[in-house]
Each structure stands twice: as C-alpha cells, then as structure tokens.
Design a protein around this motif. Sequence first.
Motif, PDB file in Angstrom:
ATOM      1  N   HIS A  50     -49.321 -25.068   2.008  1.00 52.69           N
ATOM      2  CA  HIS A  50     -49.793 -23.433   1.869  1.00 52.69           C
ATOM      3  C   HIS A  50     -50.761 -23.377   0.766  1.00 52.69           C
ATOM      4  O   HIS A  50     -50.943 -24.328  -0.171  1.00 52.69           O
ATOM      5  CB  HIS A  50     -48.422 -22.668   1.610  1.00 52.69           C
ATOM      6  CG  HIS A  50     -47.597 -23.048   0.573  1.00 52.69           C
ATOM      7  ND1 HIS A  50     -46.526 -24.107   0.604  1.00 52.69           N
ATOM      8  CD2 HIS A  50     -47.835 -22.865  -0.950  1.00 52.69           C
ATOM      9  CE1 HIS A  50     -46.156 -24.247  -0.712  1.00 52.69           C
ATOM     10  NE2 HIS A  50     -46.617 -23.568  -1.446  1.00 52.69           N
ATOM     11  N   ILE A  51     -51.506 -22.227   0.639  1.00 50.73           N
ATOM     12  CA  ILE A  51     -52.356 -21.982  -0.199  1.00 50.73           C
ATOM     13  C   ILE A  51     -51.749 -21.583  -1.648  1.00 50.73           C
ATOM     14  O   ILE A  51     -50.681 -21.037  -1.600  1.00 50.73           O
ATOM     15  CB  ILE A  51     -53.247 -20.769   0.034  1.00 50.73           C
ATOM     16  CG1 ILE A  51     -54.001 -20.812   1.143  1.00 50.73           C
ATOM     17  CG2 ILE A  51     -54.115 -20.240  -1.029  1.00 50.73           C
ATOM     18  CD1 ILE A  51     -54.797 -19.506   1.955  1.00 50.73           C
ATOM     19  N   THR A  52     -52.395 -22.154  -2.574  1.00 51.24           N
ATOM     20  CA  THR A  52     -51.854 -21.815  -4.036  1.00 51.24           C
ATOM     21  C   THR A  52     -53.021 -21.073  -4.773  1.00 51.24           C
ATOM     22  O   THR A  52     -52.634 -20.147  -5.861  1.00 51.24           O
ATOM     23  CB  THR A  52     -51.493 -23.107  -4.854  1.00 51.24           C
ATOM     24  OG1 THR A  52     -52.478 -23.978  -4.838  1.00 51.24           O
ATOM     25  CG2 THR A  52     -50.215 -23.604  -4.145  1.00 51.24           C
ATOM     26  N   CYS A  73     -44.116 -21.982   3.102  1.00 50.47           N
ATOM     27  CA  CYS A  73     -44.993 -23.161   3.865  1.00 50.47           C
ATOM     28  C   CYS A  73     -44.535 -23.146   5.159  1.00 50.47           C
ATOM     29  O   CYS A  73     -44.588 -24.082   5.922  1.00 50.47           O
ATOM     30  CB  CYS A  73     -44.414 -24.661   3.234  1.00 50.47           C
ATOM     31  SG  CYS A  73     -42.798 -24.932   3.536  1.00 50.47           S
ATOM     32  N   TRP A 173     -54.475 -25.811  -2.430  1.00 50.33           N
ATOM     33  CA  TRP A 173     -53.465 -25.919  -1.721  1.00 50.33           C
ATOM     34  C   TRP A 173     -52.473 -26.969  -2.371  1.00 50.33           C
ATOM     35  O   TRP A 173     -52.592 -27.813  -2.823  1.00 50.33           O
ATOM     36  CB  TRP A 173     -53.835 -26.039  -0.191  1.00 50.33           C
ATOM     37  CG  TRP A 173     -54.323 -27.425  -0.014  1.00 50.33           C
ATOM     38  CD1 TRP A 173     -55.728 -27.722  -0.123  1.00 50.33           C
ATOM     39  CD2 TRP A 173     -53.623 -28.392   0.688  1.00 50.33           C
ATOM     40  NE1 TRP A 173     -55.701 -29.077   0.025  1.00 50.33           N
ATOM     41  CE2 TRP A 173     -54.710 -29.343   0.671  1.00 50.33           C
ATOM     42  CE3 TRP A 173     -52.414 -28.487   1.029  1.00 50.33           C
ATOM     43  CZ2 TRP A 173     -54.523 -30.567   1.553  1.00 50.33           C
ATOM     44  CZ3 TRP A 173     -52.200 -29.702   1.953  1.00 50.33           C
ATOM     45  CH2 TRP A 173     -52.997 -30.704   2.083  1.00 50.33           C
ATOM     46  N   TYR A 183     -58.653 -30.920   5.832  1.00 48.31           N
ATOM     47  CA  TYR A 183     -58.628 -29.335   5.593  1.00 48.31           C
ATOM     48  C   TYR A 183     -59.938 -28.887   5.597  1.00 48.31           C
ATOM     49  O   TYR A 183     -60.961 -29.429   4.990  1.00 48.31           O
ATOM     50  CB  TYR A 183     -57.839 -28.868   4.585  1.00 48.31           C
ATOM     51  CG  TYR A 183     -58.143 -29.466   3.429  1.00 48.31           C
ATOM     52  CD1 TYR A 183     -58.941 -28.544   2.158  1.00 48.31           C
ATOM     53  CD2 TYR A 183     -57.697 -30.497   2.737  1.00 48.31           C
ATOM     54  CE1 TYR A 183     -59.357 -29.157   1.135  1.00 48.31           C
ATOM     55  CE2 TYR A 183     -57.968 -31.266   1.562  1.00 48.31           C
ATOM     56  CZ  TYR A 183     -58.687 -30.441   0.688  1.00 48.31           C
ATOM     57  OH  TYR A 183     -59.083 -30.844  -0.434  1.00 48.31           O
ATOM     58  N   TRP A 185     -61.835 -24.561   4.552  1.00 47.59           N
ATOM     59  CA  TRP A 185     -61.593 -23.242   4.031  1.00 47.59           C
ATOM     60  C   TRP A 185     -62.632 -22.262   4.758  1.00 47.59           C
ATOM     61  O   TRP A 185     -63.935 -22.724   4.744  1.00 47.59           O
ATOM     62  CB  TRP A 185     -61.975 -23.105   2.573  1.00 47.59           C
ATOM     63  CG  TRP A 185     -60.958 -23.886   1.777  1.00 47.59           C
ATOM     64  CD1 TRP A 185     -61.006 -25.097   1.552  1.00 47.59           C
ATOM     65  CD2 TRP A 185     -59.639 -23.364   1.321  1.00 47.59           C
ATOM     66  NE1 TRP A 185     -59.968 -25.581   0.751  1.00 47.59           N
ATOM     67  CE2 TRP A 185     -58.823 -24.286   0.565  1.00 47.59           C
ATOM     68  CE3 TRP A 185     -59.303 -21.984   1.249  1.00 47.59           C
ATOM     69  CZ2 TRP A 185     -57.829 -24.208   0.052  1.00 47.59           C
ATOM     70  CZ3 TRP A 185     -57.872 -21.732   0.730  1.00 47.59           C
ATOM     71  CH2 TRP A 185     -57.140 -22.864  -0.070  1.00 47.59           C
ATOM     72  N   ASN A 329     -50.943 -29.374  -7.064  1.00 47.87           N
ATOM     73  CA  ASN A 329     -52.144 -28.567  -6.248  1.00 47.87           C
ATOM     74  C   ASN A 329     -53.178 -29.512  -6.106  1.00 47.87           C
ATOM     75  O   ASN A 329     -53.685 -30.317  -6.975  1.00 47.87           O
ATOM     76  CB  ASN A 329     -52.217 -27.438  -6.931  1.00 47.87           C
ATOM     77  CG  ASN A 329     -51.076 -26.437  -7.132  1.00 47.87           C
ATOM     78  OD1 ASN A 329     -50.864 -25.748  -6.519  1.00 47.87           O
ATOM     79  ND2 ASN A 329     -50.702 -26.640  -8.580  1.00 47.87           N
ATOM     80  N   TRP A 349     -57.350 -20.973   5.186  1.00 45.76           N
ATOM     81  CA  TRP A 349     -57.197 -22.440   4.840  1.00 45.76           C
ATOM     82  C   TRP A 349     -56.728 -23.251   6.266  1.00 45.76           C
ATOM     83  O   TRP A 349     -55.545 -22.563   6.727  1.00 45.76           O
ATOM     84  CB  TRP A 349     -56.287 -22.729   3.885  1.00 45.76           C
ATOM     85  CG  TRP A 349     -55.814 -24.211   3.535  1.00 45.76           C
ATOM     86  CD1 TRP A 349     -56.241 -25.194   3.174  1.00 45.76           C
ATOM     87  CD2 TRP A 349     -54.389 -24.483   3.873  1.00 45.76           C
ATOM     88  NE1 TRP A 349     -55.407 -26.146   3.143  1.00 45.76           N
ATOM     89  CE2 TRP A 349     -54.219 -25.880   3.650  1.00 45.76           C
ATOM     90  CE3 TRP A 349     -53.369 -23.770   4.243  1.00 45.76           C
ATOM     91  CZ2 TRP A 349     -53.152 -26.437   3.867  1.00 45.76           C
ATOM     92  CZ3 TRP A 349     -52.187 -24.361   4.299  1.00 45.76           C
ATOM     93  CH2 TRP A 349     -52.317 -25.825   4.113  1.00 45.76           C
ATOM     94  N   TRP A 351     -55.324 -26.745   7.818  1.00 43.19           N
ATOM     95  CA  TRP A 351     -54.963 -28.296   7.381  1.00 43.19           C
ATOM     96  C   TRP A 351     -54.737 -28.753   8.693  1.00 43.19           C
ATOM     97  O   TRP A 351     -53.617 -28.643   9.514  1.00 43.19           O
ATOM     98  CB  TRP A 351     -53.849 -28.238   6.534  1.00 43.19           C
ATOM     99  CG  TRP A 351     -53.413 -29.837   6.330  1.00 43.19           C
ATOM    100  CD1 TRP A 351     -54.054 -30.865   6.463  1.00 43.19           C
ATOM    101  CD2 TRP A 351     -52.026 -29.938   5.943  1.00 43.19           C
ATOM    102  NE1 TRP A 351     -53.082 -31.879   6.273  1.00 43.19           N
ATOM    103  CE2 TRP A 351     -51.954 -31.349   5.897  1.00 43.19           C
ATOM    104  CE3 TRP A 351     -50.782 -29.332   5.589  1.00 43.19           C
ATOM    105  CZ2 TRP A 351     -50.769 -32.053   5.496  1.00 43.19           C
ATOM    106  CZ3 TRP A 351     -49.420 -29.727   4.899  1.00 43.19           C
ATOM    107  CH2 TRP A 351     -49.618 -31.205   5.083  1.00 43.19           C
TER     108      TRP A 351
END
Length: 369
Positions: A50-52, A73, A173, A183, A185, A329, A349, A351
């Motif tokens: 998941h995005i952070t 997630c 992420w 991945y 963006w 991360n 995002w 992946w």
Amino acid sequence: LDHCSLFCSFFFVHSNFCSQNTLPTSNMRSGVTAVVATCLLASSVDAHGHITIPPARNNGSVELAGNCENLACLWFSQITEIPGEPTLPDYARSFNVNVSSGEDDWSRKMPWRAPGTAPVYGSGCGAAGGGPKAYDNGGFPPDGYKQGEDFLNAPELPTKTVWKRGSVQEVAWATFANHGGGYSWRICKKGEGKYYNASEECFQNNVLTFSGDKQWIRYTPFWQWGELRTIPDYEIPAVRVDIKGRGQWTRNPVPGCYFCNQAECMRNYSKFDDQQHCSQACSGLNVTDRSCPPGTTQFPEALPGLSGYYTQKCIPGTGCDGLAGFNYNIVDLVNIPEDIDAGDYLLSWRWDCEQSAQIWQNCADISIE
C-alpha cells in the motif's frame, strides 16, 4: 503431496540435503529446521502492499510501513494476466530470473512480465479483497466494505496533499508480503462523474516519471528507553524501466527468496488456492524473519539483509497470526509536469507482481497548483 510436503521434498531432495539413508550434517541443520518449521506453520497469505507517502484513503503510513493490521493492504486485482507476450527486459526481472522460455518459465503471464497490460478491476485505484471473488490468499475486503468494492468508495481524508507544478515530490509504498515485480505512479484529473471519471486508461495516459536513478529505504521509527528514534534513509540504485505506451516503471528493489521451482506448483496443482500455497512455500514463507537465508535471493540484495518474502507470528500447535509486514518504506522521487492543469487529481500507485497474478493499487487525493 500437499503443498508443504511438496516444498520439503523439493528442498531436501533436489538440494541434496538428505536422502532416505542419511541425516543432514551440523552445517545443514539450521536450514532443515527452518524448512520443517515452514511446513508445519505455513498458511494463507499473499503479496499485499500500500501507499505510505502521500497519505491515502486506506491510511497507510511511514510509521506503519508494511504493517497491515489496519487492513490498508487489501485493495488489489486478482487473478489477472498479461494478454500477450512478455515485453519486460531481462535486467528488470524479479522472480525466476534465469528462465525466460519453456515450461519452467512459470511467470510468463504474470503482470510484471509486460507492465501495465494486465487488466484490473474498477477505477484504477484497487478493489476490496482483489475483486468480486474471494480466494484463500488474503483475498478478503477490509472491514466495512463489500468484496470487490471500488477503492474510491472510501472517504477522502480531511487534509489534502498539495503539490506544485514543475516540482519534484516524494512518494513511497511498503509491502506486507513480497511478490517481486515493479510499480509506477500515475495521476488522473478529477471529473464530475462517478468516481470522478477516474479509470485505468486515464491513469495510464498520465504516468509520472521518476527523478534520478536512486531510491531510498526508510525504516519505521522505533522506541529506545522511552524515546522515539529514527535512522537515516539508505540510498540504493533504482532499476528503472521505460515501457512503450505504458510510461516509466521501477523494479521492486527487494528480492524474494528461492527454495524450489514454482513451475512444479503449476504442474502439480490445478486450483488457484493450492498453487498459491505451494508458491508461498517455494518463496520461503516463515523460513526467517523477513530476510532470505544467505544464497537464496532471487537477485542480489541492494543492501545486506534487504530481501525476504513474509513471516507470520507462529506458535507450533496453535497456528499463525500477525500482519506485521516489512518494517521499511520504498521511497522514490517523481516529477510533476510543468504544463499540467491546476486542479484536483487522484494519484494512483500500481504494483504489478511477477510471482503472482495480482496487481496492487491505491489512490491518494492531490491538489496541484
């Protein structure tokens, strides 16, 4: 053979670790112990991430990194495969890296082998639990959402991220379970229709480029004697990939583990769940705490110990639990175009995995000035 027996059989027999008439030497016992533990404790989990950075609607954060106890997630698409032949250059491979043809090329149809071409569910921001059908690999929706529900049904955060046109911005992420791949963006300007008129097509027409050939590993803060501490980011080389018509991508810099040939999982099992369980065993589920044992990574580590698949909290006889994930991360810098229209956007995002037929997606709400 069940999936654990198959894994143990391949690890022992094909690695010449033991036979019917021999016992492992003292130098081998730690590896054997790890394998036996894996066979006893393995259960269902699959790649989740998941995005952070920046803050997204599913509430991932740098502080939590790959931890998925808040179920951040669980937004993705499965089972999904590329419609044509692989286009990924060999240097960007992440699993089964020395095989690119024949019956042992088991990842040939996985999303990362032709980035951006495998279809996804929904708006391009992810689907709860991986799509309309639940599978026994972590394919269940977050609390309060229906199986297959679109990510954009999640509420916006009260504070919106603001970016400047022509700027360079930090994104990140984290992964809960590592299935390699890579991945990108992307952004899509919000419209007035359902889900702001967002679509995978819109996102793929607006892929952001990465700034430079470096990326960073940022560990979560940690407590020492009552004080919250941090350590500096670790810089590593980034493996960038330019895909015609699909924009720029970056390989997941964390190699998974190799313990047996995953092609055997495909040959020996017809059911998706069984293939997944076998594949997880081949990747080293619960063999170590995050990092792969020496000599078992799919490709060389960028930093010592920067590898692994996934480890659960397991107690023999009672089963496994835990959603801790990796405690760091994966940070990149992306370029925001100078000639872009000002307004409200969705940042997506995506992946694309190589070990599994899965694609993870999240979205963050962005205002570009």
